[in-house]
Every structure is written in C-alpha cells, then in structure tokens.
Design an enzyme around this catalytic site. Structure first.
Site, mmCIF file in Angstrom:
data_model
loop_
_atom_site.group_PDB
_atom_site.id
_atom_site.type_symbol
_atom_site.label_atom_id
_atom_site.label_comp_id
_atom_site.label_asym_id
_atom_site.label_seq_id
_atom_site.Cartn_x
_atom_site.Cartn_y
_atom_site.Cartn_z
ATOM 1 C CG HIS A 1 -0.242 -0.064 2.532
ATOM 2 N ND1 HIS A 1 0.228 1.051 3.188
ATOM 3 C CD2 HIS A 1 0.088 -1.120 3.306
ATOM 4 C CE1 HIS A 1 0.796 0.691 4.324
ATOM 5 N NE2 HIS A 1 0.727 -0.626 4.423
ATOM 6 C CG ASP A 2 -0.430 4.242 1.162
ATOM 7 O OD1 ASP A 2 -1.313 4.880 0.586
ATOM 8 O OD2 ASP A 2 -0.638 3.582 2.203
ATOM 9 N N GLY B 1 5.013 -0.964 2.553
ATOM 10 C CA GLY B 1 4.185 0.220 2.429
ATOM 11 C C GLY B 1 4.968 1.517 2.463
#
Length: 265
Positions: free
Chosen positions: A126-127, A144
């Site tokens: 994520h991200d 992440g």
C-alpha cells in the site's frame, strides 16, 4: 467507457457491472474484474487473474496468471476508506504478483509507473510509489510507503522496509534486506543490506558519459571517506561539483525522508 466491442473476453471470465474495458483488451479464462476497475487499451489478463478495488491499469500492460491486483492493504489500520491503485503502461506483471491499493494515512494511492517488470511472486504494498522501468525480481517484497525511483532493480527474495526510498538507477542484490534509504546509482548487497559501491554496469548500459561516471566514483569516495557526518559530506559535495548525476545524489540525500541512509562501508 463501458466494455468495448473489440475486447476479447472469455466466456468463463466474470466482469462485474461497472467495469470499464477499452479497445483491444483481452480477458482470459476464469479472470475476475471488479466493478471499479479500468483497463486501458490493449491490456491483457492471461487467465485466473483477479483485478479488484478502485484500480486502473495502463495501456498494453500484461498480467499473468494468479496475480491479484488492487486488493485492500495488508494494514490493520485500514478501515475500508476509499483508496486506489494506478498502474502505468507497458508493464509485465508475472504470475502470483500482488499489488495493493493505498491507505488514508499514506495518501490513498499506490502508483506504478511505465515499462516495469514485476516477476513471479513479488509484492507491491500500500501507498508505494514505483517509478518507470523498475524491475522487481521473483519473491521480492516492497513494503508500504516506499518510493522506488526510475530504473531501479530489486533482486530476488529482497525485502524493502516501509518508508524506504531507493534512488534512480540503484541496484539491490538478491536476498538483501534494505532498511534505510539508498542513494541514486547505489549498489547494495549482503543479507543486511550495505552500500557497497555504484551500479557501474547499469550506468554504462545507459550510455552515461565517462566523465560523469568518473565524477560519480569520486563523489562516492568522498561520501565514504570524507570528513564529518554523512550529511555534511553531501552538502560539501554539492558545493564542489557541477555533474548533474552527482547533484542528483546530493539532492536525494538532502531531501525529506523518514529513514536514515545506507552509508558506504
């Protein structure tokens, strides 16, 4: 956009209402495409591919079997907020790859650039912000919030710690854990990653001028052996060189970061 009449969709594929599939796309057997997915022109899903969430895949990207693209983050803080995964053009995403959408705390968007190769079993969390022409080798994991700049190569079975930045043109050797930032064009290897030199092979392959390579080698020696702390050496280096490549390293070191740096041994 809806579903183009020129898209080839296998009878066993599940296309949920709302999905947008452009001209020339191919959706193979037993694929699942979610309602908020956008497939741009010429995207190919081989077979048994799941594309879900608020996910956009750029033109001519090819996704191989058993990949799961756009699922929710592997983050206990995620509470179902709106988030996205945006993948660029001409990527090759091989078997069993996973790429997750973003989180509210990380800006809400995971981004992958153009022309990358993501080999079997690798993970983009994520991200993460992945640049162009990045290669992530088999079973490597990018955690992440990482920033991976253009032309980076991450070797097989590597682990990139959350929030780490890897500068343009760096190479990470296989089976390496990277816990801190890596300067542009750096060479990192060893079980617990150490900055072990420059990616000279990559620089030569890209046709970088000999004068710039010489400047980079001198800069690396100054960062490794100069007086003062690492950041002080970088500041002095910025005042003493006119090489654009060296200035790129200086800007990277002096830029905003949440981690320390891997420093030359």
């Amino acid at each position: 956009m809806g579903i183009s009449e020129t898209a080839e969709i296998h009878a066993s594929a599940v296309i949920e209402e709302g999905a947008r599939i452009a001209d020339g796309c191919v959706v193979g057997p037993f694929c699942v495409v979610g309602p908020n997915v956008v497939l741009h022109k010429g995207v190919v899903l081989k077979s048994h591919v799941v594309v879900t969430g608020n996910t956009e895949i750029g033109a001519e990207t090819e996704v191989f079997s058993f990949s799961v693209i756009g699922e929710v983050p592997q983050d206990l803080k995620f509470d179902g907020e709106a988030s996205k995964l945006v993948i660029g053009e001409r990527n090759r995403i091989r078997e069993h790859v996973t790429m997750n959408s973003g989180t509210e705390g990380g800006g809400g968007v995971t981004r992958v650039g153009d022309g990358g190769l993501f080999m079997a079993g690798c993970h983009i969390a994520h991200d993460a912000q992945i640049g162009d022409r990045v290669i992530v080798v088999n079973s490597a994991a990018v955690a992440g919030h990482c920033i991976i700049e253009d032309d980076v190569i991450i070797g097989g079975l590597c682990g990139i710690h959350q929030w780490v930045r890897i500068g343009r043109g760096a190479i990470i050797g296989a089976v390496t854990m990277v816990t801190n930032d890596v300067i542009p064009y750096g060479l990192v290897q060893g079980p617990r990653g150490e900055l072990d030199g420059l990616n000279l092979v990559g620089l030569k392959r890209r046709g970088v001028a000999r004068a710039d390579i010489t400047a980079l080698r001198a800069a690396f020696q100054m960062l490794a052996q100069g007086e003062g702390a690492f950041l002080e050496r970088a500041r002095r280096l910025g005042d003493e060189t006119d090489s654009d490549y060296v200035q790129e390293i200086v800007a990277f070191v002096l830029g905003e970061t949440d981690r320390s740096f891997l420093t030359p041994r």
